[in-house]
Every structure is written in C-alpha cells, then in structure tokens.
Design a protein around this motif. Structure first.
Motif, PDB file in Angstrom:
ATOM      1  N   GLU A 163       0.828  -1.213   0.000  1.00  0.00           N
ATOM      2  CA  GLU A 163       0.000   0.000   0.000  1.00  0.00           C
ATOM      3  C   GLU A 163       0.857   1.255   0.000  1.00  0.00           C
ATOM      4  OE1 GLU A 163      -2.448  -0.379   3.384  1.00  0.00           O
ATOM      5  OE2 GLU A 163      -3.771  -1.921   2.520  1.00  0.00           O
ATOM      6  N   TRP A 164       1.977   1.199   0.705  1.00  0.00           N
ATOM      7  CA  TRP A 164       2.854   2.373   0.789  1.00  0.00           C
ATOM      8  C   TRP A 164       3.605   2.603  -0.519  1.00  0.00           C
ATOM      9  CZ3 TRP A 164       7.875   2.832   4.147  1.00  0.00           C
ATOM     10  CH2 TRP A 164       8.248   4.175   4.213  1.00  0.00           C
ATOM     11  N   LEU A 165       4.166   1.541  -1.083  1.00  0.00           N
ATOM     12  CA  LEU A 165       5.001   1.695  -2.274  1.00  0.00           C
ATOM     13  C   LEU A 165       4.189   1.957  -3.538  1.00  0.00           C
ATOM     14  CD1 LEU A 165       7.685  -1.095  -1.702  1.00  0.00           C
ATOM     15  CD2 LEU A 165       7.875   1.350  -1.246  1.00  0.00           C
ATOM     16  N   THR A 166       2.908   1.629  -3.525  1.00  0.00           N
ATOM     17  CA  THR A 166       2.081   1.865  -4.708  1.00  0.00           C
ATOM     18  C   THR A 166       1.375   3.223  -4.682  1.00  0.00           C
ATOM     19  OG1 THR A 166       0.289   0.631  -3.637  1.00  0.00           O
ATOM     20  CG2 THR A 166       1.704  -0.571  -5.164  1.00  0.00           C
ATOM     21  N   ALA A 167       1.545   3.980  -3.609  1.00  0.00           N
ATOM     22  CA  ALA A 167       0.959   5.332  -3.558  1.00  0.00           C
ATOM     23  C   ALA A 167       1.750   6.240  -4.487  1.00  0.00           C
ATOM     24  CB  ALA A 167       0.983   5.861  -2.129  1.00  0.00           C
ATOM     25  N   ASP A 168       1.087   6.734  -5.543  1.00  0.00           N
ATOM     26  CA  ASP A 168       1.790   7.504  -6.572  1.00  0.00           C
ATOM     27  C   ASP A 168       1.624   9.006  -6.430  1.00  0.00           C
ATOM     28  OD1 ASP A 168      -0.851   7.680  -7.180  1.00  0.00           O
ATOM     29  OD2 ASP A 168      -0.720   6.683  -9.124  1.00  0.00           O
ATOM     30  N   GLY A 169       0.788   9.471  -5.490  1.00  0.00           N
ATOM     31  CA  GLY A 169       0.576  10.902  -5.350  1.00  0.00           C
ATOM     32  C   GLY A 169      -0.374  11.484  -6.380  1.00  0.00           C
ATOM     33  N   ILE A 170      -0.907  10.656  -7.243  1.00  0.00           N
ATOM     34  CA  ILE A 170      -1.848  11.117  -8.278  1.00  0.00           C
ATOM     35  C   ILE A 170      -3.229  10.518  -8.007  1.00  0.00           C
ATOM     36  CG2 ILE A 170      -2.318  11.195 -10.754  1.00  0.00           C
ATOM     37  CD1 ILE A 170       0.681  10.852 -11.213  1.00  0.00           C
ATOM     38  N   SER A 171      -3.337   9.214  -8.173  1.00  0.00           N
ATOM     39  CA  SER A 171      -4.603   8.559  -7.869  1.00  0.00           C
ATOM     40  C   SER A 171      -4.726   8.237  -6.384  1.00  0.00           C
ATOM     41  CB  SER A 171      -4.733   7.270  -8.694  1.00  0.00           C
ATOM     42  OG  SER A 171      -3.636   6.397  -8.427  1.00  0.00           O
ATOM     43  N   GLU A 172      -3.580   8.007  -5.741  1.00  0.00           N
ATOM     44  CA  GLU A 172      -3.557   7.752  -4.305  1.00  0.00           C
ATOM     45  C   GLU A 172      -2.617   8.750  -3.652  1.00  0.00           C
ATOM     46  OE1 GLU A 172      -2.718   3.769  -3.278  1.00  0.00           O
ATOM     47  OE2 GLU A 172      -4.057   2.889  -4.777  1.00  0.00           O
ATOM     48  N   LYS A 173      -3.157   9.576  -2.775  1.00  0.00           N
ATOM     49  CA  LYS A 173      -2.360  10.622  -2.130  1.00  0.00           C
ATOM     50  C   LYS A 173      -2.264  10.332  -0.648  1.00  0.00           C
ATOM     51  CE  LYS A 173      -3.800  14.114  -5.493  1.00  0.00           C
ATOM     52  NZ  LYS A 173      -4.476  15.404  -5.685  1.00  0.00           N
ATOM     53  N   PRO A 174      -1.115  10.738  -0.060  1.00  0.00           N
ATOM     54  CA  PRO A 174       0.032  11.405  -0.690  1.00  0.00           C
ATOM     55  C   PRO A 174       1.001  10.412  -1.315  1.00  0.00           C
ATOM     56  CG  PRO A 174       0.411  11.228   1.655  1.00  0.00           C
ATOM     57  CD  PRO A 174      -0.950  10.638   1.407  1.00  0.00           C
ATOM     58  N   GLY A 175       1.875  10.918  -2.195  1.00  0.00           N
ATOM     59  CA  GLY A 175       2.979  10.126  -2.703  1.00  0.00           C
ATOM     60  C   GLY A 175       4.199  10.311  -1.822  1.00  0.00           C
ATOM     61  N   TYR A 176       4.974   9.262  -1.679  1.00  0.00           N
ATOM     62  CA  TYR A 176       6.111   9.288  -0.758  1.00  0.00           C
ATOM     63  C   TYR A 176       7.423   9.260  -1.532  1.00  0.00           C
ATOM     64  CZ  TYR A 176       2.892   8.377   3.077  1.00  0.00           C
ATOM     65  OH  TYR A 176       1.881   8.469   4.001  1.00  0.00           O
ATOM     66  N   VAL A 177       8.335  10.152  -1.141  1.00  0.00           N
ATOM     67  CA  VAL A 177       9.691  10.196  -1.684  1.00  0.00           C
ATOM     68  C   VAL A 177      10.644   9.817  -0.552  1.00  0.00           C
ATOM     69  CG1 VAL A 177      11.466  11.609  -2.760  1.00  0.00           C
ATOM     70  CG2 VAL A 177       9.068  11.984  -3.345  1.00  0.00           C
TER      71      VAL A 177
END
Length: 337
Positions: A99-113
């Motif tokens: 769930e964490w690594l698939t968060a892209d900040g576009i469809s699923e927010k926030p995205g993680y760097v």
C-alpha cells in the motif's frame, strides 16, 4: 540467410531491427554457461514480457518494481536479494508495504519520496549480520507509522540519512539495530510535508541518561534544600509572632552572635524577624523558579511524547528546509510511482 535467394549482396534478413529482436535469445543461450536451464528461460521470459507489458500484473508486482528502484538493483542477484527480503516479511507487513510503495501521489495521495533509501538498503545489505534487508524493510514500516500526513498533503519527503548511517554502524559495541530510538521531525511547505528521521543510538542514550540522572539529582538536591530553608524560616517567623516568650532565648542568642559583625551598632528588636522574612521570601522565590524550570525541561526532553501513539516529535530545532536539505531530494529523488 533466410532471404539468401533474393540476392547475395549482404544480408536481407538480419537487419538491425531483426538483430535487436534476436539478441535477447542469444543472451539467454549465453546464460546457460552459468545458470540452469530453468533460470535462463525465466530470465528470458521476464525480459521479453517487461518490454511489451502495458501495465503491472498486480499491486505486488508494482511494489516490487518500486522496491527495485529504491534499492538501486542493477542485476538479477541484487534483485533476488530484495525479493527474498520482501518474501521474508509477514503477510500483513507485505500488505502494508505494498500500500505504501504503490501510492503515486496522483490517484492515491500522498505520494512518498524516500530520500537516501538506496543508501539505507545498501548499508543494511552490507551489514547483513546485524541488520539485513528484511529487518530494514520492517524498520521502514515503523518509520511510515511515525510519518503521518494531514489532509491536503500531496507529497511526503522522508529523509533517511541518519537511519542509513545507523544501519551501516549497527552491531557489536554500537548496540543492536532495533535498540536505537527513532524519532521524526516534520515541516510543512505548501502541499508537501518533509520528515527527517532521527536516530538516538544505544550508546548515546546511555550517555544522555547519565547526564540526565546527574542533572535530576542536582535539581532534587536544590529543591530539597530550598524546601527545608522555607520550612525553617516559616517556622521561625511563626514562632516569633505567636510564641514570643518561647522564642525569646533563641532570638537573644542570634543577636549576641551577630554583635561582632555590627560593632558600634545596636541591633533592633525586630531584626531577626525581618531577616527570617527576607530569607523566607528569597527561598520561596527560588523554589518556585526551580519547579517551573524543572517542568519546562521535562517538556523539552519529550518525556510525554511516547504517549502520542507512536508519532514522536523530536526536540531538534534544526530547520528541515535549508540550503542543503534540497540537495539529497534532487540527487535521490525517487518519484512516487
């Protein structure tokens, strides 16, 4: 070649596009020198399928691809180690990591760097005796639980530099990797939130505990001394006011003992009372200041932060956004894909 009947002036079939299509098969045959037939075949299938695959086969597939990018995997050996570390997690841990690594900040927010994630995973891999990749992934999940975002945050930066250094040094005299205390500091910038992971190593914690114990003992001694001084001064004042006959012999002794200090002067009768009131006032003021300073120090040390459900705000006042803070983001910017 295949079109040799068309003419003998060079090759009509083995053009550059045909060679590029043929080369993966040739590379797979060359891998038979060092690999088993099944491994060489699977490598060929993965390579050919990844070129034409228009989407990820599953969220786990996407998370593994992101993990390869974070770990800077450049060959099959390194990739296999990351996959084995991922398989070493429990099912619920893998689900959270996916769930964490698939968060892209576009469809699923926030995205993680994850800034300095390649250095952290590399250090954990090199120090496999004391850390290892599986333990490093579990530590990342713990950091994720601390880094909570608010509504309206589209991108979250997590600086892992301190954690990477600890993964490199953990073990032996420095202490166990999991024995260190992890805290985070945060700062919001428009629609982004920046976290910095801080590591307090076991040896540093012992030093801090010794220093804190000494300070606490000194503080307790001062408070106890001032409290006794307040009580004794208050008892003297009350005795002179309400029990003058019983206190008269003691007052006379104090006046006689003080005469050498005031040669040529006659001490007034109320001198002892005023002196006790003055001592009482100063001691009471110092006692209140000590108590206030002690309470403030306890808040600054973060003694109550552990009761906030895991999100611990460190006491460091170093600004997160400064001239050097953006450099690692640009150098190791792992876009939230």
């Amino acid at each position: 070649g295949k079109r040799g009947d068309k003419g003998l002036n060079g090759s009509f079939f083995m053009t550059e596009p045909e060679f590029q299509r043929f080369k993966p098969g040739l590379d797979a045959l060359e891998q038979l020198r060092t690999q088993e037939a099944g491994a060489a075949y699977n490598s060929f299938i993965r390579l050919q399928g990844s070129r034409a695959l228009a989407r990820f086969a599953s969220p786990e597939h996407q998370a593994l691809a992101r993990l390869m990018c974070l770990g800077a995997a450049s060959d099959a050996k390194h990739g296999e180690e990351l996959c084995s570390a991922f398989d070493g997690l429990e099912q619920r841990e893998r689900t959270r990591l996916i769930e964490w690594l698939t968060a892209d900040g576009i469809s699923e927010k926030p995205g993680y760097v994850l800034v300095d994630a390649p250095r952290f995973l590399e250090a954990a891999q090199k120090n496999s005796k004391n850390v290892g990749l599986t333990k490093a992934l579990r530590k990342l999940l713990g950091v994720k639980d601390m880094c909570r975002s608010r509504w309206g945050v589209h991108k979250v930066y997590i600086h892992l530099g301190d954690l990477a250094s600890w993964a490199d040094d953990a073990g032996g005299e420095n202490g166990d990797f999991d024995a260190a205390d992890i805290t985070v500091t945060s700062q919001d910038v428009e629609t982004s939130r920046i976290f910095r992971v801080n590591v307090q190593r076991p040896d540093e914690r012992q030093k801090n505990r010794r220093g804190s114990c000494c300070k606490r003992c000194c503080w307790c001694f001062c408070v106890f001394t001032l409290f006794l001084l307040v009580c004794s001064s208050l008892a003297g004042v009350l005795a002179i006011i309400y029990l003058p006959e019983e206190a008269h012999p003691y007052v006379a002794e104090i006046r006689e003992a003080s005469l050498p200090l005031f040669t040529g002067h006659v001490l007034p009768a109320h001198f002892v009372l005023k002196a006790l009131v003055g001592i009482l006032s100063v001691a009471l003021l110092l006692l209140i200041l000590c108590c206030c300073c002690g309470c403030r120090c306890c808040r600054c040390c973060g003694c109550c932060d552990r009761s906030r459900g895991g999100f611990m705000q460190g006491s460091s006042r170093r600004p997160l956004l400064c001239q050097y803070a953006y450099a690692p983001v640009k150098a190791n910017d792992d876009s939230p894909v």
